[in-house]
Motif scaffolding. Structure first.
Motif, PDB file in Angstrom:
ATOM      1  N   TYR A 284      33.278  18.107  29.762  1.00  0.00           N
ATOM      2  CA  TYR A 284      32.826  18.249  28.615  1.00  0.00           C
ATOM      3  C   TYR A 284      34.124  18.053  27.856  1.00  0.00           C
ATOM      4  O   TYR A 284      34.077  17.544  26.468  1.00  0.00           O
ATOM      5  CB  TYR A 284      32.193  19.243  28.427  1.00  0.00           C
ATOM      6  CG  TYR A 284      31.050  19.546  29.144  1.00  0.00           C
ATOM      7  CD1 TYR A 284      29.905  18.649  29.200  1.00  0.00           C
ATOM      8  CD2 TYR A 284      30.503  20.592  30.021  1.00  0.00           C
ATOM      9  CE1 TYR A 284      28.974  18.564  30.138  1.00  0.00           C
ATOM     10  CE2 TYR A 284      29.485  20.716  30.758  1.00  0.00           C
ATOM     11  CZ  TYR A 284      28.538  19.909  31.001  1.00  0.00           C
ATOM     12  OH  TYR A 284      27.606  20.063  31.417  1.00  0.00           O
ATOM     13  N   GLU A 285      35.168  18.796  28.183  1.00  0.00           N
ATOM     14  CA  GLU A 285      36.522  18.672  27.244  1.00  0.00           C
ATOM     15  C   GLU A 285      36.837  17.078  27.331  1.00  0.00           C
ATOM     16  O   GLU A 285      37.384  16.754  26.319  1.00  0.00           O
ATOM     17  CB  GLU A 285      37.552  19.434  27.940  1.00  0.00           C
ATOM     18  CG  GLU A 285      37.396  20.763  27.978  1.00  0.00           C
ATOM     19  CD  GLU A 285      38.505  21.764  28.638  1.00  0.00           C
ATOM     20  OE1 GLU A 285      38.408  22.928  28.286  1.00  0.00           O
ATOM     21  OE2 GLU A 285      39.096  21.386  29.554  1.00  0.00           O
ATOM     22  N   ARG A 286      36.795  16.351  28.342  1.00  0.00           N
ATOM     23  CA  ARG A 286      37.242  14.882  28.310  1.00  0.00           C
ATOM     24  C   ARG A 286      36.320  14.288  27.250  1.00  0.00           C
ATOM     25  O   ARG A 286      36.765  13.296  26.672  1.00  0.00           O
ATOM     26  CB  ARG A 286      37.053  14.225  29.746  1.00  0.00           C
ATOM     27  CG  ARG A 286      38.047  14.784  30.641  1.00  0.00           C
ATOM     28  CD  ARG A 286      38.325  13.791  31.805  1.00  0.00           C
ATOM     29  NE  ARG A 286      37.000  14.029  32.613  1.00  0.00           N
ATOM     30  CZ  ARG A 286      36.953  14.707  33.371  1.00  0.00           C
ATOM     31  NH1 ARG A 286      37.640  15.574  33.799  1.00  0.00           N
ATOM     32  NH2 ARG A 286      35.614  14.752  34.320  1.00  0.00           N
ATOM     33  N   LEU A 287      34.990  14.737  27.261  1.00  0.00           N
ATOM     34  CA  LEU A 287      33.931  13.700  26.426  1.00  0.00           C
ATOM     35  C   LEU A 287      34.324  14.322  24.749  1.00  0.00           C
ATOM     36  O   LEU A 287      33.466  14.045  23.802  1.00  0.00           O
ATOM     37  CB  LEU A 287      32.765  14.244  26.685  1.00  0.00           C
ATOM     38  CG  LEU A 287      32.177  13.809  28.052  1.00  0.00           C
ATOM     39  CD1 LEU A 287      30.700  14.042  28.543  1.00  0.00           C
ATOM     40  CD2 LEU A 287      32.390  12.104  27.973  1.00  0.00           C
ATOM     41  N   GLY A 288      35.239  15.359  24.527  1.00  0.00           N
ATOM     42  CA  GLY A 288      35.475  15.869  23.176  1.00  0.00           C
ATOM     43  C   GLY A 288      34.733  17.291  22.798  1.00  0.00           C
ATOM     44  O   GLY A 288      35.225  17.611  21.507  1.00  0.00           O
ATOM     45  N   PHE A 289      34.099  17.940  23.488  1.00  0.00           N
ATOM     46  CA  PHE A 289      33.782  19.254  23.480  1.00  0.00           C
ATOM     47  C   PHE A 289      34.882  20.196  23.477  1.00  0.00           C
ATOM     48  O   PHE A 289      35.782  19.993  24.059  1.00  0.00           O
ATOM     49  CB  PHE A 289      32.588  19.682  24.389  1.00  0.00           C
ATOM     50  CG  PHE A 289      31.270  18.787  24.287  1.00  0.00           C
ATOM     51  CD1 PHE A 289      30.215  19.643  23.683  1.00  0.00           C
ATOM     52  CD2 PHE A 289      31.300  17.565  24.711  1.00  0.00           C
ATOM     53  CE1 PHE A 289      29.026  19.060  23.297  1.00  0.00           C
ATOM     54  CE2 PHE A 289      29.941  17.218  24.648  1.00  0.00           C
ATOM     55  CZ  PHE A 289      28.769  17.634  23.975  1.00  0.00           C
TER      56      PHE A 289
END
Length: 274
Positions: free
Chosen positions: A108-113
């Motif tokens: 999710y961090e890689r997706l911008g979260f």
């Protein structure tokens, strides 16, 4: 392997996938989510469901992403990322949030979260007494409950709450002394425990009273998800036999905060819905 919509006909396949990843067969939870949200999945050429997610909209302002699962044999092939991106696109500009395990957080961090907080699942047989300050909610309370919920959540969750009244074992309210409602909470039966949630209240004392009135009426273990910024509630539960267990992270896509008044938000309906 294209993304397709999931329906209630896919329930058994979702449960099989969840069980294969040691999530358990939470049939009532999956059915509630699929009936009120938008399920998306990816199927193997042999017809086996190998990846899932569910998008739940709250009006046009916020949306929750949940049930992100990938079969073990299909891991590390980008399926989870495809599904989450698809759900975000379908959310149409709403503020998207989710609850992440330690395993899912890097994706999710890689997706911008970004992480906005953390929580622990408290589970155990409640050893306290009922507070006796709440009453059972009546059908005519639903509008006041939905209005209070919209203030706190910052979005219209009335459709979900209307379905919740038939899903929950019990829904209770605390009156504010002026004919209004100062807080509400519910409990619903999961596989191995009873979840107390949501809990929305004017102050910590009212929140504890609502939890006590629900938990004291429950046979077997209860589960309450408590955020790290509620240490007094966590300590109160610990002292009554409801101990902290698995930890998760609350995450939001983008830079903006979740709308609403989080000071009155004490526990979610479930981690999948906020």
């Amino acid at each position: 392997m294209p993304i397709r919509e999931l329906t209630s006909d896919d329930l058994d396949a979702c449960l099989d996938l969840a069980e294969s990843r040691r999530w358990g067969r939470e049939e009532r939870k999956w059915r509630f989510l699929l009936e009120g949200g938008e399920g998306y999945g990816i199927t193997d050429p042999d017809g086996t469901l190998v990846a899932t997610t569910v998008l739940t909209r709250y009006g046009a302002r916020t949306a929750a992403v949940s049930m992100v699962l990938v079969a073990e044999r299909r891991e590390r092939r980008g399926l989870a990322g495809r599904l989450v991106r698809h759900a975000v696109e379908r959310a149409g500009g709403a503020t998207v949030f989710l609850n992440a395990t330690a395993m899912g957080r890097p994706l999710y961090e890689r997706l911008g979260f970004r992480v906005t907080g953390a929580a622990a699942m408290h589970v155990g047989v409640f050893g306290g007494e009922a507070a006796g300050v709440s009453r059972a909610a009546a059908p005519e309370d639903l509008k006041a409950i939905a209005d209070l919920d919209a203030e706190v959540a910052g979005a219209d969750r009335s459709a979900m709450l209307e379905r919740y009244t038939g899903f929950a074992e019990e829904l209770r309210v605390v009156e504010d002394g002026r004919g209004g409602i100062a807080g509400y909470a519910g409990r619903w039966r999961n596989v191995a425990n009873t979840v107390v949630g949501p809990v929305i209240a004017a102050d910590p004392g009212t929140a504890r009273a609502l939890i006590a009135d629900l938990a004291a009426r429950t046979r077997g273990p209860v589960r309450v998800e408590v955020a790290d910024d509620r240490p007094e509630l966590a300590a109160w539960l610990e002292a009554r036999g409801v101990a902290a267990g698995m930890r998760t992270s609350d995450m939001v896509l983008g830079a903006g905060p979740l709308p609403g008044d989080r000071s009155r938000f004490f526990a979610p309906v479930m981690s999948a819905l906020g």
